[in-house]
Design an enzyme around this catalytic site. Structure first.
Site, PDB file in Angstrom:
ATOM      1  N   CYS A 129      56.611  53.061 -46.269  1.00  0.00           N
ATOM      2  CA  CYS A 129      56.357  53.604 -44.931  1.00  0.00           C
ATOM      3  C   CYS A 129      56.164  52.471 -43.931  1.00  0.00           C
ATOM      4  CB  CYS A 129      55.130  54.506 -44.958  1.00  0.00           C
ATOM      5  SG  CYS A 129      54.763  55.206 -43.343  1.00  0.00           S
ATOM      6  N   CYS A 132      53.483  53.020 -41.302  1.00  0.00           N
ATOM      7  CA  CYS A 132      52.094  52.952 -41.789  1.00  0.00           C
ATOM      8  C   CYS A 132      51.672  51.497 -41.989  1.00  0.00           C
ATOM      9  CB  CYS A 132      51.938  53.650 -43.137  1.00  0.00           C
ATOM     10  SG  CYS A 132      52.777  55.204 -43.275  1.00  0.00           S
ATOM     11  N   ASP A 133      52.552  50.686 -42.554  1.00  0.00           N
ATOM     12  CA  ASP A 133      52.150  49.363 -43.042  1.00  0.00           C
ATOM     13  C   ASP A 133      52.720  48.179 -42.254  1.00  0.00           C
ATOM     14  OD1 ASP A 133      50.850  50.726 -45.076  1.00  0.00           O
ATOM     15  OD2 ASP A 133      52.589  50.677 -46.405  1.00  0.00           O
TER      16      ASP A 133
END
Ligand SMILES: Cc1cc2nc3c(=O)[nH]c(=O)nc-3n(C[C@H](O)[C@H](O)[C@H](O)COP(=O)(O)OP(=O)(O)OC[C@H]3O[C@@H](n4cnc5c(N)ncnc54)[C@H](O)[C@@H]3O)c2cc1C
Length: 298
Positions: A129, A132-133
């Site tokens: 992701c 997300c990261d």
């Protein structure tokens, strides 16, 4: 006895809940991770009618708010078992809930590369992701593996944060919208490696390299992270004894009917050709409408 149990609160499950509540049915929605599903992780949605640009997180929050405001019960724990006995029994968080009808809207999960080091460095530089990261790797060099819309979107997103992005694709042309292809080809800090496959993720405490095999031989790329974007796979083992599957997806047409009366499949989890937010939402509406007809007969 609940009228409808819905497994999954992605766009399919939330749309189903909205339609079912507006039809006056009692609804319990089970969500094991985060309302919005894959949509919640999408940096920018530009193809949902009515919104020229909206973040997936914002769209997820709006749908959740609408669903809960209409009176759907949201149980934020994963469903671990489903049985057909006097209706449908759903086990979640140690409790058993019984419903007259079941809508399976559990989406799909991101596929893995299956190479050495991938699992060992999961959460330590290997990510599924980008949105997300990505921020953890600000100013660093990273790799994205894949050649579809998601991989190209991820590469573009990361190019805005990271110093350099390698985009590794096993074919010599992308399978993505031309708009994204043009953008990645024009980006100064994206290096595209066509006809190249990743062979090993290396590191010490965290990822520090990705080995790749191309037409010209092997290369070791110095990267701080590897973002995997090679597609989706369904997770329907739990439903194998309940309904018919096809390649792991629940066999169901546009009417969302499965091989078992009273069980409906909506969104990415079912056999279909276009897996998008709008088609998931449409499935949810259809599943709730068909489930309502079923509930009125039992
Ligand atoms: C990076 C990325 C970018 C994308 N960009 C776009 C885009 O721009 N436009 C677009 O239209 N589409 C886009 N998509 C596709 C779109 O997000 C999906 O098609 C859509 O979210 C599918 O909705 P769904 O409700 O079927 O499943 P999902 O969104 O996968 O939601 C399923 C939900 O079910 C939950 N769940 C699963 N198993 C259980 C269980 N056992 N118990 C309880 N809950 C469970 C999951 O946690 C999840 O929240 C993108 C996808 C990705 C990954």
């Amino acid at each position: 006895m609940i009228d409808i149990a819905i497994i999954g609160a992605g766009p399919a499950g939330m749309s189903a809940a909205i339609y079912a509540r507006r039809a006056g049915l009692s609804v319990t929605v089970f969500e094991g991770e985060m309302c919005g599903g894959q949509m919640a992780y999408t940096p920018e949605v530009e193809n949902y009618p009515g919104f020229a640009h909206i973040s997936g997180a914002e769209l997820s929050f709006s749908m959740r708010h609408q669903m809960v405001s209409l009176g759907a019960e949201l149980v934020e724990v994963p469903v671990t078992a489903v049985t057909a006995k006097g209706g449908y029994s759903v086990t979640a968080g140690g409790e058993v809930y019984t419903a007259k009808a079941l809508i399976v809207a559990n989406g799909a999960k991101r596929r893995k590369l299956g190479i050495p080091g991938e699992d060992a460095y999961g959460g330590r530089g290997v990510s599924y992701c980008a949105v997300c990261d990505g921020m953890f790797f600000k100013g660093k060099t990273v790799a994205v593996v894949g050649g579809g819309n998601t991989a190209l979107e991820d590469a573009l997103y990361l190019a805005g944060i990271c110093e350099k992005v390698y985009l590794i694709h096993r074919r010599d042309t992308f399978r993505a919208q031309q708009l994204f292809v043009d953008k990645v080809q024009a980006a100064e800090n994206i290096e595209i490696l066509y006809s190249t496959v990743p062979t090993e993720v290396r590191g010490e405490a965290r990822v520090n390299a990705l080995c790749v095999q191309g037409a010209d031989g092997e290369r070791v790329l110095d990267v701080a992270a590897v973002f995997v974007a090679v597609g989706l796979s369904p997770e329907n083992e739990m439903f194998a004894g309940l309904v018919e599957l096809a390649d792991g997806y629940i066999r169901a047409g546009d009417d969302t009917h499965t091989s078992r009366a009273g069980v409906f499949a909506a969104g990415d989890t079912r056999t279909k050709t276009l897996r998008q937010i709008i088609t998931a939402a449409a499935d949810g509406a259809m599943a709730a409408t068909e489930a309502e007809k079923y509930v009125r007969t039992v």
